[in-house]
Enzyme design. Structure first.
Site: not given
Ligand code: GDP
Ligand code: IMO
Ligand code: MG
Length: 447
Positions: A38, A63-64
């Protein structure tokens, strides 16, 4: 390197503006168990809006954003912050941890990303997270039913918000702050002492801990979020609402009790930020080209084997908040279809397609079998889930590094076939395709 043009998004913006003067509201949510990518998609779309509002969740989110190889992980600050002309708002539905929030602001100021404090606002109605809520969250994880939370205090905070004992950011400036803290601690300390056998927390130590935040957050206060949103939409500003977590971590429609403690679907943006669904123009759902989950709870598509390990290594599936290895499996289409319905998703961003490069075969869950019958919806009922078997469809894999491709027609035929199957199955256009972690690693197919 792929270059993003976003002409299609531009044109949708222009068309909508011809039709009405009021700005557009776009909502972006995760369609699975979080970590769908996201942050990256918000960072990208932020170029086309004036404001980004993070609407729920707290520092459980990670969020990365990757921009020209530079990586930033945001837990609370909206992912639009990399764009200097975009105002970022931490909304009323957010569980605001002042320690983490301040640390993030300081890091972004030091990196010269936040140059002007007016770029960030925090709703006075945002819930203020206290250390006691983290202590309780972590103590509960030692109990019989382990949820696998992030330990960031999220459950206890929303519980206190709903029981009306919790603090909000505006309370920092209230004349009876001490009374409010006292009221919360009186009940929570009983739990800490008599249920968990932990030392109580004193009101004076909480007040002392809160004191520095009063001046630190004073420049960021936003008194009336619904009014602010309405005024901005009224003068033609476009707003992107950024969700955290994902559809099946939703308290109401997820795999309860293995969920987070907030509503994670698109409707939550309206409910927590105080605007109506009729202002919404696009609902963008983010899904990975395969499945992941972190924490406990059912995960029908999980591959607890070499395939899962291969996906984890290829996709570097380790939590952005806790570093935990994410559980992995093939994409789960009946679940995503349900998530699309729950959100009213109008457009899909399919991320991490590049991760599948090198697989001879790609699989997708297309149905479930339950007691010798087919089920084509995601039964979040835990008893049903225990006896659910995924039914797969197999696709030919591809071997090319697709991160170098900026246009859809240059993708390998097998990759296109897979994307089109997903699009047909979900009956939602796949508008964006992630082909690498960087902001520029994207294929824009039009909105
Ligand atoms: P979010 O919580 O939904 O914002 O997602 P996270 O940041 O927790 O995890 C997504 C991971 O995938 C991060 O390390 C991103 O840099 C990486 N990522 C996002 N889109 C892509 C993609 O299209 N390809 C690859 N290889 N990595 C991606
Ligand atoms: P983003 O926004 C993935 C998961 C936790 C656990 C459950 C409840 O980065 O996608 P909490 O701390 O919210 O009470 O934990 O929800 N969890 C997530 N898993 N991405 C997240 O956020 C999460 N936020 C909470 O691992 O299973
Ligand atoms: Mg995440």
């Amino acid at each position: 390197m792929a270059v993003v043009l976003f002409q299609s998004i531009m044109s949708i913006n222009q068309n909508l503006h011809i039709m009405k003067q009021r700005g557009c509201a776009w909502i972006l949510t995760g369609l699975y168990y979080g970590d769908e990518g996201k942050g990256k998609i918000v960072d990208l779309l932020a170029e086309k809006v004036d404001l980004v509002v993070r609407f729920q969740g707290g520092a459980n989110a990670g969020h990365t954003l990757v921009n020209q190889g530079e990586k930033i992980i945001l837990h609370l600050i909206p992912s639009g912050i990399m764009r200097p002309n975009v105002k970022c708002i931490i909304g009323s539905g957010v569980a605001f941890d002042p320690e983490i929030g301040l640390e993030e602001i300081k890091t972004l100021v030091a990196a010269n990303i936040i140059k002007d404090f007016s770029q960030l606002l925090i709703s006075d109605q945002a819930s203020l997270l206290l250390p006691i809520q983290k202590i309780l969250d972590q103590a509960r994880e030692q109990e019989r039913v382990k949820i696998g939370t992030t330990g960031r205090g999220i459950g206890p905070l929303y519980e206190d918000r709903n029981s009306r004992r919790g603090l909000i950011l505006g309370d920092l400036y209230a004349s009876d702050l001490a009374g409010k803290v006292d009221n919360l601690l009186a009940e929570k300390n009983c739990l800490l002492q008599y249920y968990y056998g932990l030392p109580p927390v004193r009101t004076d130590e909480v007040l002392e801990w809160l004191e520095p935040f009063k001046s630190e957050f004073a420049p960021f206060r936003l008194a009336n979020l619904p009014q602010f949103i309405d005024e901005n939409l009224s003068c033609g500003q476009n707003i992107l609402f950024e969700g955290a977590q994902g559809a099946f971590l939703d308290t109401w429609n997820g795999t309860y009790p293995f969920v987070t403690s907030s509503a994670t679907t698109a409707g939550s943006a309206c409910a927590t930020s105080g605007f109506g669904p009729s202002d919404v123009d696009l609902v963008i759902g983010v899904a990975k080209a395969y499945s992941t989950r972190v924490g406990e709870g059912p995960f029908v598509a999980e591959e607890s084997n070499g395939t899962g390990e291969w996906l984890r290594q290829q996709g570097q599936e380790f939590g952005a908040t806790t570093g935990r290895p994410r559980r992995c499996g093939w994409i789960d289409l009946p679940a995503l279809k349900q998530a699309v319905r729950m959100n009213g998703t109008t457009n899909l961003a399919l991320t991490k397609l590049d991760v599948l490069a090198g697989s001879k075969e790609i699989k997708a869950v297309v149905d479930y079998e339950y007691q010798d019958k087919k089920l084509n919806y995601y039964p979040t009922n835990l008893e049903v889930m225990k006896n659910l078997k995924p039914i797969y469809k197999s696709f030919p894999g591809f071997s090319e590094d697709i991160s170098i491709y900026g246009s859809y027609h240059r993708l390998p035929k097998a990759a296109r076939h897979y994307v089109e199957f997903i699009q047909d199955y979900l009956d939602v256009p796949v508008s964006l395709i992630g082909v690498g972690p960087d902001r520029n690693h994207i294929i824009d197919r039009g909105f």
